[in-house]
Design a protein around this motif. Structure first.
Motif, PDB file in Angstrom:
ATOM      1  N   GLN A   4      48.990  50.520  38.656  1.00  0.00           N
ATOM      2  CA  GLN A   4      48.241  49.856  37.158  1.00  0.00           C
ATOM      3  C   GLN A   4      47.848  48.508  37.520  1.00  0.00           C
ATOM      4  OE1 GLN A   4      51.351  49.750  34.399  1.00  0.00           O
ATOM      5  NE2 GLN A   4      51.910  52.088  34.460  1.00  0.00           N
ATOM      6  N   VAL A   5      48.243  47.881  38.588  1.00  0.00           N
ATOM      7  CA  VAL A   5      47.940  46.703  39.166  1.00  0.00           C
ATOM      8  C   VAL A   5      47.089  46.483  40.438  1.00  0.00           C
ATOM      9  CG1 VAL A   5      49.835  45.386  37.854  1.00  0.00           C
ATOM     10  CG2 VAL A   5      50.132  46.115  40.205  1.00  0.00           C
ATOM     11  N   LYS A   6      47.188  47.486  41.195  1.00  0.00           N
ATOM     12  CA  LYS A   6      46.202  47.254  42.564  1.00  0.00           C
ATOM     13  C   LYS A   6      44.754  47.833  42.138  1.00  0.00           C
ATOM     14  CE  LYS A   6      47.018  51.679  44.609  1.00  0.00           C
ATOM     15  NZ  LYS A   6      45.612  52.189  44.714  1.00  0.00           N
ATOM     16  N   ALA A   7      43.995  47.498  42.985  1.00  0.00           N
ATOM     17  CA  ALA A   7      42.625  47.904  42.940  1.00  0.00           C
ATOM     18  C   ALA A   7      42.502  49.449  43.317  1.00  0.00           C
ATOM     19  CB  ALA A   7      41.634  47.187  43.792  1.00  0.00           C
ATOM     20  N   PRO A   8      41.648  50.252  42.545  1.00  0.00           N
ATOM     21  CA  PRO A   8      41.620  51.591  42.780  1.00  0.00           C
ATOM     22  C   PRO A   8      41.119  51.928  44.242  1.00  0.00           C
ATOM     23  CG  PRO A   8      40.451  51.211  40.783  1.00  0.00           C
ATOM     24  CD  PRO A   8      40.804  49.883  41.479  1.00  0.00           C
ATOM     25  N   GLU A   9      40.351  51.120  45.052  1.00  0.00           N
ATOM     26  CA  GLU A   9      40.108  51.432  46.396  1.00  0.00           C
ATOM     27  C   GLU A   9      41.012  50.878  47.297  1.00  0.00           C
ATOM     28  OE1 GLU A   9      38.370  47.568  45.289  1.00  0.00           O
ATOM     29  OE2 GLU A   9      38.400  49.495  44.272  1.00  0.00           O
ATOM     30  N   GLN A  10      42.166  50.154  46.851  1.00  0.00           N
ATOM     31  CA  GLN A  10      43.087  49.659  47.808  1.00  0.00           C
ATOM     32  C   GLN A  10      44.202  50.828  48.037  1.00  0.00           C
ATOM     33  OE1 GLN A  10      45.354  46.219  46.313  1.00  0.00           O
ATOM     34  NE2 GLN A  10      45.383  45.151  48.202  1.00  0.00           N
ATOM     35  N   THR A  11      44.614  50.536  49.292  1.00  0.00           N
ATOM     36  CA  THR A  11      45.921  51.625  49.607  1.00  0.00           C
ATOM     37  C   THR A  11      47.188  50.835  49.028  1.00  0.00           C
ATOM     38  OG1 THR A  11      46.140  50.641  51.647  1.00  0.00           O
ATOM     39  CG2 THR A  11      44.650  52.512  51.597  1.00  0.00           C
ATOM     40  N   TYR A  12      48.171  51.883  48.885  1.00  0.00           N
ATOM     41  CA  TYR A  12      49.566  51.332  48.511  1.00  0.00           C
ATOM     42  C   TYR A  12      50.025  50.467  49.765  1.00  0.00           C
ATOM     43  CZ  TYR A  12      49.553  54.374  44.589  1.00  0.00           C
ATOM     44  OH  TYR A  12      49.355  55.108  43.308  1.00  0.00           O
ATOM     45  N   GLY A  13      49.989  50.915  50.741  1.00  0.00           N
ATOM     46  CA  GLY A  13      50.511  50.159  52.023  1.00  0.00           C
ATOM     47  C   GLY A  13      49.748  48.692  52.303  1.00  0.00           C
ATOM     48  N   ASN A  14      48.438  48.616  51.908  1.00  0.00           N
ATOM     49  CA  ASN A  14      47.934  47.225  51.899  1.00  0.00           C
ATOM     50  C   ASN A  14      48.381  46.397  50.933  1.00  0.00           C
ATOM     51  OD1 ASN A  14      45.858  45.553  52.988  1.00  0.00           O
ATOM     52  ND2 ASN A  14      44.662  45.913  51.446  1.00  0.00           N
ATOM     53  N   TRP A  15      48.373  46.970  49.586  1.00  0.00           N
ATOM     54  CA  TRP A  15      48.682  46.217  48.701  1.00  0.00           C
ATOM     55  C   TRP A  15      50.420  45.775  48.933  1.00  0.00           C
ATOM     56  CZ3 TRP A  15      52.860  45.942  45.076  1.00  0.00           C
ATOM     57  CH2 TRP A  15      52.740  45.404  43.804  1.00  0.00           C
ATOM     58  N   ILE A  16      51.278  46.598  49.494  1.00  0.00           N
ATOM     59  CA  ILE A  16      52.609  46.271  49.710  1.00  0.00           C
ATOM     60  C   ILE A  16      52.545  45.149  50.700  1.00  0.00           C
ATOM     61  CG2 ILE A  16      54.983  46.992  50.631  1.00  0.00           C
ATOM     62  CD1 ILE A  16      54.261  49.584  49.158  1.00  0.00           C
ATOM     63  N   ARG A  17      51.781  45.206  51.894  1.00  0.00           N
ATOM     64  CA  ARG A  17      51.866  44.308  52.927  1.00  0.00           C
ATOM     65  C   ARG A  17      51.453  43.161  52.322  1.00  0.00           C
ATOM     66  NH1 ARG A  17      47.684  42.268  55.640  1.00  0.00           N
ATOM     67  NH2 ARG A  17      46.244  43.695  54.772  1.00  0.00           N
ATOM     68  N   LEU A  18      50.228  42.968  51.728  1.00  0.00           N
ATOM     69  CA  LEU A  18      49.795  41.724  50.941  1.00  0.00           C
ATOM     70  C   LEU A  18      50.696  40.821  50.261  1.00  0.00           C
ATOM     71  CD1 LEU A  18      46.347  42.579  50.100  1.00  0.00           C
ATOM     72  CD2 LEU A  18      46.945  41.137  52.203  1.00  0.00           C
ATOM     73  N   HIS A  19      51.701  41.801  49.482  1.00  0.00           N
ATOM     74  CA  HIS A  19      52.648  40.986  48.596  1.00  0.00           C
ATOM     75  C   HIS A  19      53.892  40.323  49.622  1.00  0.00           C
ATOM     76  CE1 HIS A  19      50.418  42.427  45.283  1.00  0.00           C
ATOM     77  NE2 HIS A  19      51.164  41.581  44.338  1.00  0.00           N
ATOM     78  N   ILE A  20      54.191  41.229  50.751  1.00  0.00           N
ATOM     79  CA  ILE A  20      55.137  40.770  51.629  1.00  0.00           C
ATOM     80  C   ILE A  20      54.925  39.455  52.204  1.00  0.00           C
ATOM     81  CG2 ILE A  20      56.358  41.308  53.565  1.00  0.00           C
ATOM     82  CD1 ILE A  20      56.654  44.515  52.254  1.00  0.00           C
ATOM     83  N   GLU A  21      53.639  39.624  52.877  1.00  0.00           N
ATOM     84  CA  GLU A  21      53.014  38.392  53.297  1.00  0.00           C
ATOM     85  C   GLU A  21      53.125  36.978  52.749  1.00  0.00           C
ATOM     86  OE1 GLU A  21      49.302  39.445  54.902  1.00  0.00           O
ATOM     87  OE2 GLU A  21      50.172  40.544  56.553  1.00  0.00           O
ATOM     88  N   GLU A  22      52.528  37.241  51.262  1.00  0.00           N
ATOM     89  CA  GLU A  22      52.777  36.267  50.137  1.00  0.00           C
ATOM     90  C   GLU A  22      54.178  35.713  50.097  1.00  0.00           C
ATOM     91  OE1 GLU A  22      51.606  33.244  48.019  1.00  0.00           O
ATOM     92  OE2 GLU A  22      50.276  34.418  48.981  1.00  0.00           O
ATOM     93  N   TRP A  23      55.212  36.652  49.935  1.00  0.00           N
ATOM     94  CA  TRP A  23      56.467  36.398  49.665  1.00  0.00           C
ATOM     95  C   TRP A  23      57.081  35.440  50.828  1.00  0.00           C
ATOM     96  CZ3 TRP A  23      60.263  38.081  53.125  1.00  0.00           C
ATOM     97  CH2 TRP A  23      61.720  37.712  52.662  1.00  0.00           C
ATOM     98  N   ALA A  24      56.459  35.820  52.032  1.00  0.00           N
ATOM     99  CA  ALA A  24      57.098  35.325  53.509  1.00  0.00           C
ATOM    100  C   ALA A  24      56.285  33.853  53.583  1.00  0.00           C
ATOM    101  CB  ALA A  24      56.740  36.119  54.812  1.00  0.00           C
TER     102      ALA A  24
END
Length: 79
Positions: A46-66
């Motif tokens: 519901q929040v990621k871009a349609p062309e973006q993979t789940y793995g990339n979305w999760i990786r970006l959020h984990i990097e931001e958290w770190a």
């Protein structure tokens, strides 16, 4: 980001260079694999871009958290 057709062609023509790049990239990273429950992927979809993979979305959020955690943690000698 999805690989383009021209990118795939380059990798096929330059297998050695592509393998060197992958090896150098993987050298400083840890590969992680995991499974997500369906309800989680539906929430992410519901929040990621349609062309973006789940793995990339999760990786970006984990990097931001770190990054946020690093900026809020103060080294003991700086307190």
């Amino acid at each position: 980001m999805p690989i383009t057709e021209s990118g795939k062609d380059w990798q096929k023509r330059n297998r050695g260079k592509a393998a060197q790049y992958v090896a150098k990239y993987a050298q400083s990273r840890t590969k992680v694999s995991f499974y997500l429950e369906d309800w989680i992927t539906k929430e992410i979809a519901q929040v990621k871009a349609p062309e973006q993979t789940y793995g990339n979305w999760i990786r970006l959020h984990i990097e931001e958290w770190a990054r946020t955690r690093q900026s809020t943690d103060v080294a003991p000698e700086n307190k």
